[in-house]
Design an enzyme around this catalytic site. Structure first.
Site: not given
Lengths: 103, 387
Positions: B196-197, B200, B211, B220, B297, B302
């Site tokens: 996931h990271e 990005h 974002y 996301e 957020d 998210h």
């Protein structure tokens, strides 16, 4: 002096959403700890604010509000660009309050 | 897995341990990257799609590769221009740094390198292996050379802070916390979190989705999609065998939660007094409007990511087989052709168009993609054929 910490965002942002802030009131602390907190706040306020981490993703954001003698100051920081003094204050606050999950 | 407060362990006999962080000097000036397509890009997409569908195995593979390359160029033209002068290819070489519980990455020490020995620290090895699996996935499945498709180094930082309950991409490197040991455990323990990271970074170097709002939720979602697909690829799981969970391994056994997010059923990953109820919507009827602030957020990036997450799940299970062979190819091509402000509807159309190009107009795959977006209530504009 009352210090309020709000943290948001992060990989687990959904868990943190709408959680109550973490509050530490120096009036309820032993004198030594209150002095420690005052010193950490002074150090964090003395530092230049870190630049916004515009390209960071999933980094948490923190807002520390310091209310003292009728004045207040807001210190904001991202996990992706955190000064050592801010990190010290954050760690101290976490250690002395019962945080919500995913602080 | 290391518990909070346990002394930092150092790599026995590792010549690189104790060395302060050192970013390898970079590097030679940029050189143009040749297009790695076996077919000329002047061939129209519909012809390539036809070749992909009807040609022999080699022709079909060549046509598929060219279609993807075309989409890649469509999405990355501006990125490539902006990267002139950036670091030369390094083939995604990995370096894992140990923050030793500091939040200052500049004081971290090298814990494992690409050619170094295995560490005795499980967090170091998990980060190393997870970054390697993700790098290999992108290389083998999407012909992508690391995060920037130019061999960018993969730097991972473990043991950030004290009891830090998070993992993030800071714009250049990936950072992992240990968790508090009560609710969250070591974030390097979940391959989908690592993928996931890293994804990005891929998104940043391709569509650069803003974002916030829907583009942020897509950002996301793309990370969750490829986080899950990388895990399925590494485990050899078909779409029916996969758990479709994100972060199933980051909670301690004491926490009653399946995971942090469910792509199959957003909103059902957890429901308990400690964590509350999973707030992710499963379709547009539950879209959560939040302020585009850090406290909100950034508009619930998210939260609302649950909608495109489920669209991918529906498309993948509708197509069947292995997610990395069909659906992920479509989503990846759509990502390459997207831009910073792409919203759900535009991405839906992009996936539908790419499915038509890759598998044929009106194919079962394209119909599955259309049905998936319909299933989550995102309008799909199919007028005028493929985009």
């Amino acid at each position: 002096m009352k210090v309020t910490l709000t943290s948001s965002g992060g990989f687990a942002a959904a868990v943190r959403l709408g959680r109550p802030p973490l509050v530490v009131d120096a009036a309820g602390l032993p004198p030594a700890e209150a002095g420690e907190l005052a010193g950490l706040v002074t150090a964090a306020r003395a530092e230049e604010p870190a630049p916004r981490a515009e390209r960071a993703r999933d980094a948490m954001s923190h807002t520390i509000t310091v209310e003292d003698g009728g004045s207040s100051a807001v210190l904001s920081c991202s996990d992706a660009a955190m000064s050592p003094a801010y990190a010290d204050l954050l760690r101290w606050l976490h250690a002395r309050a019962t945080p919500p999950p995913g602080r | 897995m290391r518990s909070t407060g346990e002394p930092v362990r150092f790599l026995a006999g590792g010549g690189t341990m104790g060395v302060r962080r050192h970013r390898p000097a970079s590097d030679s000036p940029e050189v143009p990257v040749p297009v790695r397509s076996p077919l000329s890009c002047i061939v129209p997409p519909h012809v390539l799609a036809r070749l992909e569908a009807t040609g022999g195995p080699d022709v079909a593979q060549a046509a598929r590769s060219t279609l993807l390359t075309t989409a890649r160029l469509r999405g990355e033209r501006s990125v490539r221009a902006a990267l002139v002068g950036a670091a030369a290819p390094a083939q995604g070489r990995r370096t894992i740094f140990d923050c030793r519980h500091s939040t200052d990455l500049g004081t971290a020490v090298v814990a494992r390198t690409e050619d170094g020995v295995v560490s005795d620290d499980s967090s170091v090895n998990q980060a190393f292996d997870g970054l390697g699996a993700t790098r290999d996935y992108y290389r083998q499945v999407h012909d992508r050379n690391s995060i920037d498709d130019r061999g960018m180094r993969l730097d991972g930082y473990v043991h950030r802070g004290v009891a830090y309950q998070n993992a993030f991409w800071d714009g250049r490197e990936m950072v992992f916390g240990d968790g508090d040991g009560e609710v969250f455990t070591d974030f390097t323990g979940s391959l989908d979190v690592i993928a996931h990271e890293l994804t990005h970074g891929v998104t940043e170097h391709t569509a650069a989705l803003e974002y916030r709002g829907q583009s942020g939720a897509l950002n996301e979602s793309v990370s969750d999609v490829f986080g899950s697909v990388v895990k399925q690829w590494a485990r050899g799981q078909s779409v029916t065998e996969a758990d479709w969970l994100i972060g199933a391994d980051i909670f301690t056994p004491a926490v009653e939660a399946d995971a942090l997010r469910s792509m199959r059923a957003p909103g059902t990953a957890y429901d308990n007094e400690l964590l509350g109820t999973d707030p992710q919507p499963a379709d547009m009827s539950g879209y959560v409007e939040l302020p585009e602030t850090e406290e909100g957020d950034n508009g619930g990036v998210h939260i609302n990511s649950g909608i495109p997450n489920r669209a991918f799940y529906l498309a993948a299970t509708g197509i069947g087989g292995n997610s990395w062979e069909g659906p992920a190819q479509v989503w990846y091509a759509a990502l390459l052709g997207s831009g910073p402000t792409t919203d759900f509807a535009a991405f839906a159309r992009a996936t539908w168009s790419r499915a038509g190009e890759l598998h044929g107009a009106g194919s079962s795959q394209q119909r599955a993609v259309a049905s998936a977006w319909q299933g989550v209530g995102v309008p799909l504009d199919t007028s005028g054929g493929v985009a």
